[in-house]
Enzyme design. Structure first.
Site, PDB file in Angstrom:
ATOM      1  CG  HIS A 159      -1.945   0.908   1.441  1.00  0.00           C
ATOM      2  ND1 HIS A 159      -1.779   2.261   1.280  1.00  0.00           N
ATOM      3  CD2 HIS A 159      -3.230   0.741   1.799  1.00  0.00           C
ATOM      4  CE1 HIS A 159      -2.927   2.871   1.539  1.00  0.00           C
ATOM      5  NE2 HIS A 159      -3.823   1.970   1.860  1.00  0.00           N
ATOM      6  CD  GLU A 190      -3.501   1.156  -1.715  1.00  0.00           C
ATOM      7  OE1 GLU A 190      -3.900   0.043  -1.328  1.00  0.00           O
ATOM      8  OE2 GLU A 190      -4.111   2.209  -1.478  1.00  0.00           O
TER       9      GLU A 190
HETATM   10  C1  BG6 Z   1      -7.000   2.359   0.669  1.00  0.00           C
HETATM   11  C2  BG6 Z   1      -8.453   2.054   0.553  1.00  0.00           C
HETATM   12  O1  BG6 Z   1      -6.261   1.300   0.165  1.00  0.00           O
HETATM   13  O2  BG6 Z   1      -6.650   2.529   2.045  1.00  0.00           O
HETATM   14  C3  BG6 Z   1      -9.268   3.168   1.195  1.00  0.00           C
HETATM   15  O3  BG6 Z   1      -8.788   1.896  -0.821  1.00  0.00           O
HETATM   16  C4  BG6 Z   1      -8.823   3.384   2.618  1.00  0.00           C
HETATM   17  O4  BG6 Z   1     -10.656   2.830   1.142  1.00  0.00           O
HETATM   18  C5  BG6 Z   1      -7.323   3.613   2.637  1.00  0.00           C
HETATM   19  O5  BG6 Z   1      -9.519   4.503   3.153  1.00  0.00           O
HETATM   20  C6  BG6 Z   1      -6.752   3.799   4.031  1.00  0.00           C
HETATM   21  O6  BG6 Z   1      -7.118   2.743   4.847  1.00  0.00           O
HETATM   22  P1  BG6 Z   1      -6.731   2.739   6.377  1.00  0.00           P
HETATM   23  O7  BG6 Z   1      -7.358   1.487   6.942  1.00  0.00           O
HETATM   24  O8  BG6 Z   1      -5.224   2.696   6.442  1.00  0.00           O
HETATM   25  O9  BG6 Z   1      -7.287   3.995   6.963  1.00  0.00           O
END
Ligand code: BG6
Length: 297
Positions: free
Chosen positions: A168, A270
């Site tokens: 990510h 990602e």
């Molecule tokens: C992204 C998702 O990968 O991560 C989003 O597509 C999400 O929907 C974002 O808001 C952040 O996620 P988190 O759990 O780290 O707040």
């Protein structure tokens, strides 16, 4: 059988295991061609800076560094599910890997690059989740003039398993409103902000509002170009999905670990295998997801 514990005395001079933010253990890499920081909490890479450049990854100044939360920015590892768990809505978003303490198992410096490997295996805690399988994950981070991330998951169970995964990556940009992501033209996507409605990308992705899309069956090369001209290319192997995310103003303000004004300076692109691109493995089979980051300009 678990491998023998790694002897920190065996670290090359360019790699140090230290106490980082929040008292969490961090591996600091200071190689000839680039430097980096990799927390054992979540196997979370928080910084990569090529020797002659500026930081490529974005890290929130509001990030919490605590075992209870994922670090905000850098490269969280999403595994073994992406987003909410459909079987257990109370389970942590994006899986347990980014909340787990990984083990340092190898480090070496070959002059041009420094490679650090971390390992995570199933435990009573992971087996008590909605994904109760036996597995082994090895994450190898190679730091140099380019950055290579490789996540290998092996099925140690007696049945076939399937999982989702994502590297990510949060990339630092001058201004999201002058940034574009290329390479996804023609790819189908699920719009997470419009009830997973299906669309097809028609051109470079540009940003004028909150954006949260899962692209499926994506090609192996994407690139993020900033208004200033810097381009970060991401080349993948074993990745069939790409998620593009920027929270924009209101969502950023609603997140406790994300500065209200920081949304202008980041984009997530990602490298992943999610939804119908999820990975299926037979017992003892392995799969590797690799993402290589190159900077130009
Ligand atoms: C992204 C998702 O990968 O991560 C989003 O597509 C999400 O929907 C974002 O808001 C952040 O996620 P988190 O759990 O780290 O707040």
């Amino acid at each position: 059988m678990s491998p023998a514990p790694f002897d920190p005395a065996a670290l090359p001079a360019s790699v140090r295991l230290e106490t980082g933010e929040g008292g969490l253990p961090v591996v600091r890499v200071d190689g000839s061609r680039g430097s980096a920081e990799l927390y054992l909490h979540g196997a979370h890479l928080t910084r990569w800076t090529p020797a002659d450049g500026r930081p490529v990854l974005w890290l929130s100044a509001a990030s919490l560094f605590t075992e209870a939360k994922a670090i905000r920015g850098g490269v969280p590892i999403c595994f073994p599910w992406f987003g909410a768990n459909p079987l257990d809505p109370g389970a942590p978003a994006h899986g347990f890997a980014r909340l787990a303490e990984w083990e340092l198992v190898a480090a070496r410096d070959d002059g041009e690059t420094v490679t650090v490997s971390l390992r995570l295996a199933d435990s009573p805690a992971t087996r008590a989740t909605a994904w109760p399988h036996r597995f082994e994950a090895l994450y190898t981070v190679t730091v140099g003039a380019r950055l290579t991330l490789a996540l290998t998951v092996t099925n140690r169970d007696t049945d076939s398993v399937s999982f989702e995964e994502a590297l990510h990556s949060y990339l630092a940009v001058d201004d999201i409103r002058a940034t574009e992501v290329t390479g996804l033209e023609g790819a189908p996507y699920l719009d997470q902000l419009a009830g997973m409605s299906v669309g097809t990308e028609t051109g470079p992705v540009r940003f004028g509002a909150e954006t949260d899309r899962i692209y499926l069956d994506t090609p192996a090369a994407t690139a993020v170009t900033e208004g200033s001209g810097r381009t970060v290319g991401i080349t993948t192997q074993g990745s069939h999905s790409t998620i593009v995310w920027n929270p924009w103003m209101a969502k950023a303000a609603s997140m406790g670990d994300f500065g209200d004004d920081e949304w202008t300076g980041m984009v997530c692109v990602e490298s992943a295998n999610v939804r119908e691109n999820r990975v299926r493995l037979e017992p003892d089979q392995s799969h590797t997801l690799t993402a290589v980051f190159d900077v130009a300009g």
